[in-house]
Structures are given as C-alpha cells and as structure tokens.
Write a protein that holds these residues in place. Structure first.
Motif, PDB file in Angstrom:
ATOM      1  N   ASP A  29       0.834  -1.203   0.000  1.00 50.14           N
ATOM      2  CA  ASP A  29       0.000   0.000   0.000  1.00 50.14           C
ATOM      3  C   ASP A  29       0.867   1.251   0.000  1.00 50.14           C
ATOM      4  O   ASP A  29       0.581   2.215  -0.712  1.00 50.14           O
ATOM      5  CB  ASP A  29      -0.939   0.010   1.214  1.00 50.14           C
ATOM      6  CG  ASP A  29      -2.011  -1.078   1.146  1.00 50.14           C
ATOM      7  OD1 ASP A  29      -2.234  -1.626   0.038  1.00 50.14           O
ATOM      8  OD2 ASP A  29      -2.593  -1.390   2.200  1.00 50.14           O
ATOM      9  N   TRP A  30       1.948   1.231   0.785  1.00 47.73           N
ATOM     10  CA  TRP A  30       2.836   2.404   0.829  1.00 47.73           C
ATOM     11  C   TRP A  30       3.556   2.576  -0.512  1.00 47.73           C
ATOM     12  O   TRP A  30       3.640   3.681  -1.039  1.00 47.73           O
ATOM     13  CB  TRP A  30       3.862   2.279   1.956  1.00 47.73           C
ATOM     14  CG  TRP A  30       4.710   3.503   2.025  1.00 47.73           C
ATOM     15  CD1 TRP A  30       4.461   4.631   2.722  1.00 47.73           C
ATOM     16  CD2 TRP A  30       5.944   3.736   1.324  1.00 47.73           C
ATOM     17  NE1 TRP A  30       5.445   5.565   2.498  1.00 47.73           N
ATOM     18  CE2 TRP A  30       6.366   5.045   1.641  1.00 47.73           C
ATOM     19  CE3 TRP A  30       6.720   2.984   0.443  1.00 47.73           C
ATOM     20  CZ2 TRP A  30       7.533   5.602   1.127  1.00 47.73           C
ATOM     21  CZ3 TRP A  30       7.874   3.534  -0.074  1.00 47.73           C
ATOM     22  CH2 TRP A  30       8.281   4.831   0.269  1.00 47.73           C
ATOM     23  N   ALA A  31       4.083   1.478  -1.060  1.00 51.00           N
ATOM     24  CA  ALA A  31       4.825   1.561  -2.324  1.00 51.00           C
ATOM     25  C   ALA A  31       3.939   2.103  -3.440  1.00 51.00           C
ATOM     26  O   ALA A  31       4.370   2.947  -4.228  1.00 51.00           O
ATOM     27  CB  ALA A  31       5.383   0.190  -2.708  1.00 51.00           C
ATOM     28  N   CYS A  32       2.703   1.642  -3.517  1.00 53.86           N
ATOM     29  CA  CYS A  32       1.793   2.066  -4.576  1.00 53.86           C
ATOM     30  C   CYS A  32       1.170   3.436  -4.311  1.00 53.86           C
ATOM     31  O   CYS A  32       0.672   4.066  -5.227  1.00 53.86           O
ATOM     32  CB  CYS A  32       0.686   1.033  -4.763  1.00 53.86           C
ATOM     33  SG  CYS A  32       1.271  -0.533  -5.423  1.00 53.86           S
ATOM     34  N   GLY A  33       1.224   3.887  -3.059  1.00 58.77           N
ATOM     35  CA  GLY A  33       0.680   5.194  -2.701  1.00 58.77           C
ATOM     36  C   GLY A  33       1.784   6.229  -2.591  1.00 58.77           C
ATOM     37  O   GLY A  33       2.319   6.696  -3.604  1.00 58.77           O
ATOM     38  N   PRO A  34       2.142   6.576  -1.349  1.00 55.98           N
ATOM     39  CA  PRO A  34       3.169   7.610  -1.136  1.00 55.98           C
ATOM     40  C   PRO A  34       4.522   7.281  -1.774  1.00 55.98           C
ATOM     41  O   PRO A  34       5.268   8.182  -2.141  1.00 55.98           O
ATOM     42  CB  PRO A  34       3.309   7.674   0.385  1.00 55.98           C
ATOM     43  CG  PRO A  34       2.068   7.086   0.927  1.00 55.98           C
ATOM     44  CD  PRO A  34       1.573   6.109  -0.084  1.00 55.98           C
ATOM     45  N   GLY A  35       4.832   5.994  -1.943  1.00 52.37           N
ATOM     46  CA  GLY A  35       6.112   5.599  -2.524  1.00 52.37           C
ATOM     47  C   GLY A  35       6.233   5.898  -4.007  1.00 52.37           C
ATOM     48  O   GLY A  35       7.330   5.999  -4.543  1.00 52.37           O
ATOM     49  N   GLY A  36       5.114   6.012  -4.704  1.00 49.87           N
ATOM     50  CA  GLY A  36       5.121   6.389  -6.111  1.00 49.87           C
ATOM     51  C   GLY A  36       5.465   5.279  -7.090  1.00 49.87           C
ATOM     52  O   GLY A  36       5.786   5.556  -8.247  1.00 49.87           O
ATOM     53  N   PHE A  80       6.518  -6.979  -7.428  1.00 50.55           N
ATOM     54  CA  PHE A  80       6.517  -6.090  -8.586  1.00 50.55           C
ATOM     55  C   PHE A  80       6.589  -4.628  -8.151  1.00 50.55           C
ATOM     56  O   PHE A  80       7.375  -3.842  -8.675  1.00 50.55           O
ATOM     57  CB  PHE A  80       5.295  -6.327  -9.478  1.00 50.55           C
ATOM     58  CG  PHE A  80       5.377  -5.557 -10.756  1.00 50.55           C
ATOM     59  CD1 PHE A  80       5.982  -6.118 -11.866  1.00 50.55           C
ATOM     60  CD2 PHE A  80       4.903  -4.254 -10.845  1.00 50.55           C
ATOM     61  CE1 PHE A  80       6.113  -5.400 -13.047  1.00 50.55           C
ATOM     62  CE2 PHE A  80       5.025  -3.526 -12.016  1.00 50.55           C
ATOM     63  CZ  PHE A  80       5.630  -4.100 -13.121  1.00 50.55           C
ATOM     64  N   ALA A  81       5.779  -4.266  -7.171  1.00 55.81           N
ATOM     65  CA  ALA A  81       5.766  -2.880  -6.680  1.00 55.81           C
ATOM     66  C   ALA A  81       7.097  -2.518  -6.028  1.00 55.81           C
ATOM     67  O   ALA A  81       7.639  -1.430  -6.253  1.00 55.81           O
ATOM     68  CB  ALA A  81       4.626  -2.688  -5.692  1.00 55.81           C
ATOM     69  N   PHE A  82       7.642  -3.420  -5.226  1.00 60.02           N
ATOM     70  CA  PHE A  82       8.919  -3.169  -4.551  1.00 60.02           C
ATOM     71  C   PHE A  82      10.020  -2.948  -5.586  1.00 60.02           C
ATOM     72  O   PHE A  82      10.856  -2.061  -5.444  1.00 60.02           O
ATOM     73  CB  PHE A  82       9.311  -4.336  -3.650  1.00 60.02           C
ATOM     74  CG  PHE A  82       8.422  -4.548  -2.452  1.00 60.02           C
ATOM     75  CD1 PHE A  82       7.394  -3.661  -2.132  1.00 60.02           C
ATOM     76  CD2 PHE A  82       8.596  -5.651  -1.643  1.00 60.02           C
ATOM     77  CE1 PHE A  82       6.574  -3.870  -1.017  1.00 60.02           C
ATOM     78  CE2 PHE A  82       7.799  -5.867  -0.532  1.00 60.02           C
ATOM     79  CZ  PHE A  82       6.780  -4.986  -0.223  1.00 60.02           C
ATOM     80  N   ASN A  83      10.027  -3.771  -6.632  1.00 53.57           N
ATOM     81  CA  ASN A  83      11.063  -3.655  -7.655  1.00 53.57           C
ATOM     82  C   ASN A  83      10.954  -2.334  -8.408  1.00 53.57           C
ATOM     83  O   ASN A  83      11.963  -1.689  -8.706  1.00 53.57           O
ATOM     84  CB  ASN A  83      10.982  -4.836  -8.622  1.00 53.57           C
ATOM     85  CG  ASN A  83      12.163  -4.866  -9.556  1.00 53.57           C
ATOM     86  OD1 ASN A  83      13.301  -5.022  -9.126  1.00 53.57           O
ATOM     87  ND2 ASN A  83      11.907  -4.686 -10.836  1.00 53.57           N
ATOM     88  N   ASP A  84       9.734  -1.913  -8.713  1.00 49.44           N
ATOM     89  CA  ASP A  84       9.558  -0.643  -9.409  1.00 49.44           C
ATOM     90  C   ASP A  84      10.066   0.511  -8.534  1.00 49.44           C
ATOM     91  O   ASP A  84      10.760   1.402  -9.023  1.00 49.44           O
ATOM     92  CB  ASP A  84       8.092  -0.428  -9.775  1.00 49.44           C
ATOM     93  CG  ASP A  84       7.920   0.791 -10.652  1.00 49.44           C
ATOM     94  OD1 ASP A  84       8.235   0.695 -11.858  1.00 49.44           O
ATOM     95  OD2 ASP A  84       7.492   1.849 -10.137  1.00 49.44           O
ATOM     96  N   TYR A  85       9.748   0.477  -7.270  1.00 45.53           N
ATOM     97  CA  TYR A  85      10.228   1.511  -6.341  1.00 45.53           C
ATOM     98  C   TYR A  85      11.761   1.495  -6.271  1.00 45.53           C
ATOM     99  O   TYR A  85      12.416   2.530  -6.299  1.00 45.53           O
ATOM    100  CB  TYR A  85       9.632   1.295  -4.950  1.00 45.53           C
ATOM    101  CG  TYR A  85      10.100   2.303  -3.948  1.00 45.53           C
ATOM    102  CD1 TYR A  85       9.432   3.520  -3.793  1.00 45.53           C
ATOM    103  CD2 TYR A  85      11.221   2.058  -3.155  1.00 45.53           C
ATOM    104  CE1 TYR A  85       9.871   4.465  -2.874  1.00 45.53           C
ATOM    105  CE2 TYR A  85      11.669   2.996  -2.244  1.00 45.53           C
ATOM    106  CZ  TYR A  85      10.991   4.194  -2.100  1.00 45.53           C
ATOM    107  OH  TYR A  85      11.455   5.129  -1.195  1.00 45.53           O
TER     108      TYR A  85
END
Length: 169
Positions: A53-60, A84-89
C-alpha cells in the motif's frame, strides 16, 4: 619440494595477479549482475500488504501492472504483487539497499522474478563496486551495505589460493 616448485608457484601467483590487473584495467575489474527487489517469502501477508500500500501510494511505484486486468495481477499471490511494486520503487529510487527494505519485508535477488507475461523491469547492471548503471545515468551506492565492498572477490580469492603454497614453503 625444491626451488623449481617454488618458482612455478610464484609464477602462477604473479600471472594470476597480472590477469586480475589487466581485467581491472579493461573492464573496470568489477563483476556486474542484474538485481531485482522482491518480497521475502517469509514475510507476513499483513506486513506485505502494508508495504505494498505504501509503495503504490506515497512511494510512487507504478502499480498499474498489478491492478485487476494487468499482466502481473494475481489476487491470490500477494508475494508476487508486492515484489513487482517493490522492484519498481527500487529502480526509481537509486537501486540501493535502502530502497529495497520495506520494513524488512523485501530483499535483493539476482534471480529474475518475471513470470508468464509479467516482466519485472531491470535497469542495466548493478556493479559490485557500489555503482549502478541505469540507462545513461549512474547512481552512487557507496553508502550501501551489502552491494558495495565486494570488489573483484573472485580475483582476490584466486590470488590468495595461489599464495597459500608460498606461505607453506
């Protein structure tokens, strides 16, 4: 063991060190490998969901591919979607250990986590001397803990291996 053996071992040692030096001069002397940031398989689902949730929200992070209908969407597998989200961040934020932590629910891997039509992007190579190539730009990772400080470990090991007989003589 005579002088001939000693001379042979010394020649091998010097040759190994010479090859190491030539390799360092020609290619930077630093092995490189691609790294991805993925969710730890022993992380609790609730911690992964919070980090996701953090990565897809405030993490961008770009989480469109893990939305319903996307190539990486799998509601039954939070580990894959969080990865997937962690890797993109990780890619967007400097390719450092710090950008792949997520409250200790993520880790770096050299194994490509892509599957089926879900392709995990990777920006260039991460050099084990502490720098990362991300297209035309580079990121300084000298403050990183586990990626840096591993300069040319293979060459150093080989030289040490050949030096052991010299010490034993």
């Amino acid at each position: 063991m005579g002088a001939g053996f000693f001379a042979g071992v010394l020649h091998l040692f010097l040759f190994c060190c010479f090859i190491s030096a030539v390799s360092a001069a020609q290619g930077g002397g630093v092995p490189s490998l691609e790294l991805w940031c993925v969710a730890k398989n022993n992380a609790e689902d609730s911690a992964l969901q919070s980090a996701l949730d953090w990565a897809c929200g405030p993490g961008g992070a770009n989480c469109a591919p893990i939305q319903n209908g996307g190539p990486c969407y799998d509601a039954s597998n939070i580990l894959r979607m969080a990865s997937f989200a962690f890797n993109d961040y990780f890619i967007k934020n400097g390719l450092t250990d710090d950008s792949c932590n997520f409250s200790n629910t993520a880790a770096l891997t050299s194994l490509n986590p892509s599957y089926k039509k879900c392709i995990f992007p990777s920006r260039g190579n991460v050099n084990l001397n502490g720098s990362a190539t991300a297209g035309p730009a580079t990121a300084d990772m000298s403050a990183s803990n586990s990626i840096s400080r591993r300069w040319d470990l293979g060459s150093i090991s080989i030289c040490l291996l050949f030096s052991i007989p010299l010490v034993l003589l």
